[in-house]
Design a protein around this motif. Structure first.
Motif, PDB file in Angstrom:
ATOM      1  N   PRO A   1       0.839  -1.204   0.000  1.00  0.00           N
ATOM      2  CA  PRO A   1       0.000   0.000   0.000  1.00  0.00           C
ATOM      3  C   PRO A   1       0.876   1.256   0.000  1.00  0.00           C
ATOM      4  O   PRO A   1       1.138   1.865   1.041  1.00  0.00           O
ATOM      5  CB  PRO A   1      -0.819  -0.145   1.290  1.00  0.00           C
ATOM      6  CG  PRO A   1       0.010  -0.985   2.185  1.00  0.00           C
ATOM      7  CD  PRO A   1       0.790  -1.912   1.290  1.00  0.00           C
ATOM      8  N   VAL A   2       1.342   1.632  -1.170  1.00  0.00           N
ATOM      9  CA  VAL A   2       2.332   2.704  -1.291  1.00  0.00           C
ATOM     10  C   VAL A   2       1.817   4.040  -0.773  1.00  0.00           C
ATOM     11  O   VAL A   2       2.607   4.912  -0.388  1.00  0.00           O
ATOM     12  CB  VAL A   2       2.815   2.854  -2.750  1.00  0.00           C
ATOM     13  CG1 VAL A   2       3.675   1.676  -3.154  1.00  0.00           C
ATOM     14  CG2 VAL A   2       1.633   3.017  -3.692  1.00  0.00           C
ATOM     15  N   GLN A   3       0.493   4.211  -0.724  1.00  0.00           N
ATOM     16  CA  GLN A   3      -0.064   5.473  -0.224  1.00  0.00           C
ATOM     17  C   GLN A   3       0.215   5.668   1.267  1.00  0.00           C
ATOM     18  O   GLN A   3       0.079   6.788   1.783  1.00  0.00           O
ATOM     19  CB  GLN A   3      -1.584   5.527  -0.491  1.00  0.00           C
ATOM     20  CG  GLN A   3      -2.430   4.593   0.356  1.00  0.00           C
ATOM     21  CD  GLN A   3      -2.504   3.166  -0.171  1.00  0.00           C
ATOM     22  OE1 GLN A   3      -1.782   2.809  -1.111  1.00  0.00           O
ATOM     23  NE2 GLN A   3      -3.365   2.370   0.414  1.00  0.00           N
ATOM     24  N   LEU A   4       0.628   4.603   1.955  1.00  0.00           N
ATOM     25  CA  LEU A   4       0.929   4.692   3.387  1.00  0.00           C
ATOM     26  C   LEU A   4       2.409   4.964   3.659  1.00  0.00           C
ATOM     27  O   LEU A   4       2.814   5.094   4.807  1.00  0.00           O
ATOM     28  CB  LEU A   4       0.514   3.396   4.092  1.00  0.00           C
ATOM     29  CG  LEU A   4      -0.979   3.043   4.023  1.00  0.00           C
ATOM     30  CD1 LEU A   4      -1.254   1.718   4.722  1.00  0.00           C
ATOM     31  CD2 LEU A   4      -1.831   4.152   4.641  1.00  0.00           C
ATOM     32  N   LEU A   5       3.210   5.030   2.613  1.00  0.00           N
ATOM     33  CA  LEU A   5       4.632   5.320   2.795  1.00  0.00           C
ATOM     34  C   LEU A   5       4.835   6.796   3.120  1.00  0.00           C
ATOM     35  O   LEU A   5       4.022   7.652   2.748  1.00  0.00           O
ATOM     36  CB  LEU A   5       5.415   4.946   1.533  1.00  0.00           C
ATOM     37  CG  LEU A   5       5.379   3.474   1.125  1.00  0.00           C
ATOM     38  CD1 LEU A   5       6.118   3.271  -0.183  1.00  0.00           C
ATOM     39  CD2 LEU A   5       5.966   2.586   2.222  1.00  0.00           C
ATOM     40  N   THR A   6       5.941   7.080   3.799  1.00  0.00           N
ATOM     41  CA  THR A   6       6.240   8.440   4.250  1.00  0.00           C
ATOM     42  C   THR A   6       7.708   8.760   3.966  1.00  0.00           C
ATOM     43  O   THR A   6       8.487   7.867   3.604  1.00  0.00           O
ATOM     44  CB  THR A   6       6.000   8.574   5.765  1.00  0.00           C
ATOM     45  OG1 THR A   6       7.031   7.816   6.458  1.00  0.00           O
ATOM     46  CG2 THR A   6       4.634   8.044   6.175  1.00  0.00           C
ATOM     47  N   PRO A   7       8.128  10.017   4.163  1.00  0.00           N
ATOM     48  CA  PRO A   7       9.548  10.358   4.005  1.00  0.00           C
ATOM     49  C   PRO A   7      10.476   9.612   4.964  1.00  0.00           C
ATOM     50  O   PRO A   7      11.684   9.595   4.756  1.00  0.00           O
ATOM     51  CB  PRO A   7       9.570  11.870   4.263  1.00  0.00           C
ATOM     52  CG  PRO A   7       8.210  12.337   3.855  1.00  0.00           C
ATOM     53  CD  PRO A   7       7.287  11.238   4.302  1.00  0.00           C
ATOM     54  N   ALA A   8       9.917   9.002   6.008  1.00  0.00           N
ATOM     55  CA  ALA A   8      10.744   8.227   6.943  1.00  0.00           C
ATOM     56  C   ALA A   8      11.092   6.847   6.408  1.00  0.00           C
ATOM     57  O   ALA A   8      11.992   6.181   6.928  1.00  0.00           O
ATOM     58  CB  ALA A   8      10.022   8.087   8.288  1.00  0.00           C
ATOM     59  N   HIS A   9      10.399   6.398   5.359  1.00  0.00           N
ATOM     60  CA  HIS A   9      10.607   5.048   4.831  1.00  0.00           C
ATOM     61  C   HIS A   9      11.812   4.972   3.887  1.00  0.00           C
ATOM     62  O   HIS A   9      12.098   5.919   3.149  1.00  0.00           O
ATOM     63  CB  HIS A   9       9.364   4.567   4.078  1.00  0.00           C
ATOM     64  CG  HIS A   9       8.275   4.091   4.976  1.00  0.00           C
ATOM     65  ND1 HIS A   9       7.280   4.915   5.455  1.00  0.00           N
ATOM     66  CD2 HIS A   9       8.022   2.864   5.505  1.00  0.00           C
ATOM     67  CE1 HIS A   9       6.462   4.223   6.223  1.00  0.00           C
ATOM     68  NE2 HIS A   9       6.887   2.961   6.271  1.00  0.00           N
ATOM     69  N   LEU A  10      12.465   3.837   3.923  1.00  0.00           N
ATOM     70  CA  LEU A  10      13.534   3.497   2.987  1.00  0.00           C
ATOM     71  C   LEU A  10      13.100   2.248   2.237  1.00  0.00           C
ATOM     72  O   LEU A  10      12.825   1.209   2.843  1.00  0.00           O
ATOM     73  CB  LEU A  10      14.841   3.228   3.756  1.00  0.00           C
ATOM     74  CG  LEU A  10      16.001   2.593   2.975  1.00  0.00           C
ATOM     75  CD1 LEU A  10      16.400   3.445   1.768  1.00  0.00           C
ATOM     76  CD2 LEU A  10      17.218   2.389   3.898  1.00  0.00           C
ATOM     77  N   ILE A  11      13.015   2.369   0.906  1.00  0.00           N
ATOM     78  CA  ILE A  11      12.628   1.249   0.042  1.00  0.00           C
ATOM     79  C   ILE A  11      13.851   0.799  -0.741  1.00  0.00           C
ATOM     80  O   ILE A  11      14.406   1.560  -1.534  1.00  0.00           O
ATOM     81  CB  ILE A  11      11.514   1.658  -0.942  1.00  0.00           C
ATOM     82  CG1 ILE A  11      10.367   2.380  -0.236  1.00  0.00           C
ATOM     83  CG2 ILE A  11      11.029   0.437  -1.725  1.00  0.00           C
ATOM     84  CD1 ILE A  11       9.681   1.568   0.831  1.00  0.00           C
ATOM     85  N   PHE A  12      14.280  -0.429  -0.502  1.00  0.00           N
ATOM     86  CA  PHE A  12      15.417  -1.007  -1.224  1.00  0.00           C
ATOM     87  C   PHE A  12      14.871  -2.086  -2.145  1.00  0.00           C
ATOM     88  O   PHE A  12      14.388  -3.113  -1.697  1.00  0.00           O
ATOM     89  CB  PHE A  12      16.420  -1.611  -0.232  1.00  0.00           C
ATOM     90  CG  PHE A  12      17.778  -1.904  -0.834  1.00  0.00           C
ATOM     91  CD1 PHE A  12      17.926  -2.836  -1.837  1.00  0.00           C
ATOM     92  CD2 PHE A  12      18.901  -1.255  -0.373  1.00  0.00           C
ATOM     93  CE1 PHE A  12      19.172  -3.121  -2.384  1.00  0.00           C
ATOM     94  CE2 PHE A  12      20.164  -1.522  -0.909  1.00  0.00           C
ATOM     95  CZ  PHE A  12      20.286  -2.454  -1.924  1.00  0.00           C
ATOM     96  N   ASP A  13      14.942  -1.836  -3.443  1.00  0.00           N
ATOM     97  CA  ASP A  13      14.448  -2.780  -4.440  1.00  0.00           C
ATOM     98  C   ASP A  13      15.642  -3.493  -5.065  1.00  0.00           C
ATOM     99  O   ASP A  13      16.497  -2.860  -5.672  1.00  0.00           O
ATOM    100  CB  ASP A  13      13.653  -2.026  -5.513  1.00  0.00           C
ATOM    101  CG  ASP A  13      12.772  -2.950  -6.342  1.00  0.00           C
ATOM    102  OD1 ASP A  13      13.153  -4.121  -6.529  1.00  0.00           O
ATOM    103  OD2 ASP A  13      11.707  -2.501  -6.794  1.00  0.00           O
ATOM    104  N   LEU A  14      15.708  -4.811  -4.906  1.00  0.00           N
ATOM    105  CA  LEU A  14      16.850  -5.569  -5.421  1.00  0.00           C
ATOM    106  C   LEU A  14      16.948  -5.554  -6.941  1.00  0.00           C
ATOM    107  O   LEU A  14      17.987  -5.885  -7.502  1.00  0.00           O
ATOM    108  CB  LEU A  14      16.795  -7.016  -4.921  1.00  0.00           C
ATOM    109  CG  LEU A  14      17.548  -7.318  -3.622  1.00  0.00           C
ATOM    110  CD1 LEU A  14      17.077  -6.447  -2.477  1.00  0.00           C
ATOM    111  CD2 LEU A  14      17.414  -8.793  -3.242  1.00  0.00           C
TER     112      LEU A  14
END
Length: 244
Positions: A190-203
């Motif tokens: 649910p990408v709408q719940l992501l915030t500036p505090a999140h770190l997304i690492f996509d392999l």
């Protein structure tokens, strides 16, 4: 001339072949690197028979776990992880399996970690996710797996609500969803719940910005792809292959 190569299925896009061919050219190394695109690991013994000059192999999807019974020795870390992505072949033909994914991921991740990244979600449960889990444990980061089916100590994507996302501000995509050519796909986070505090690492590294990364960036999250992880794990593999 000595030879190295990659074992996998449908690997024409492979990072490894281009990376090592460029390395060999740049550093004037007398070696070749070849893709061994196998529809089944039943073909693996024939690869070894027909390529006696092989000194080392990389292993990619979907064989990082399946390859293990074919090996003579398995490094203790790779055994604990339960996946092998690097094989060293000695002059007698003995095969030893290692995992360099955990090294590459940890080294690529560390510079982006912040104080809020204490808990992680790992999307996917394949061989790469096991190396990621090992690296996170070594950094003292707790994690929870997410899969479509869920299960014991796993969440489903439907369970990823605002509370879960707020608690887990590091998210690692270990699924192939979004890889070229299927670039419109992404895990049903649910990408709408992501915030500036999140770190997304996509392999994923092809494309350099996946759909997941694109959507996360719109929410202000920090996004990282798998390019550096691959480079770090490749250099670790090269170090292993050249041990005396």
């Amino acid at each position: 001339m000595i030879k190295f190569g990659l074992i996998g299925r449908n690997i024409s896009y492979s990072f490894s072949r281009n990376y090592f061919r460029e390395k060999f050219s740049r550093e004037s190394i007398a070696a070749t690197y070849e893709n061994f695109d196998l529809q089944s690991l039943d073909e693996f013994p024939e690869v070894l028979r027909n390529n006696r000059e092989l000194k080392g192999l990389n292993v990619t999807i979907p064989y990082k776990e399946e390859i293990m019974p074919f090996l003579d020795l398995i490094d203790p870390v790779a055994k604990e992880i339960g996946a092998v992505n690097t094989i060293q072949i000695d002059p007698e033909g003995k095969l030893t399996g290692y995992n360099t994914d955990h090294f590459g991921f940890k080294k690529a991740l560390q510079q982006y970690l912040r104080s809020q990244h204490q808990k992680a979600l790992i999307l996917g449960t394949g061989g790469a996710s096991k190396a990621v889990a090992y690296a996170l444990s070594s950094l003292g980061i707790t994690f929870t797996y997410v899969s479509r089916a869920g299960g014991e100590e796993r969440l489903t994507y439907e369970q990823l609500d605002e509370r879960v996302l707020k608690e887990h501000q590091l998210i690692i995509n270990c699924t192939p969803l979004g890889t070229f050519p299927n670039t419109s796909e992404y895990p049903q986070l649910p990408v709408q719940l992501l915030t500036p505090a999140h770190l997304i690492f996509d392999l994923i590294y092809n494309p350099p910005v996946t759909k997941l990364m694109e959507l996360a960036k719109l929410q202000g999250a920090t996004v990282v792809n798998g390019q550096k992880m691959l480079e770090f794990q490749a250099e670790k593999a090269w170090e292993i292959w050249n041990r005396s």
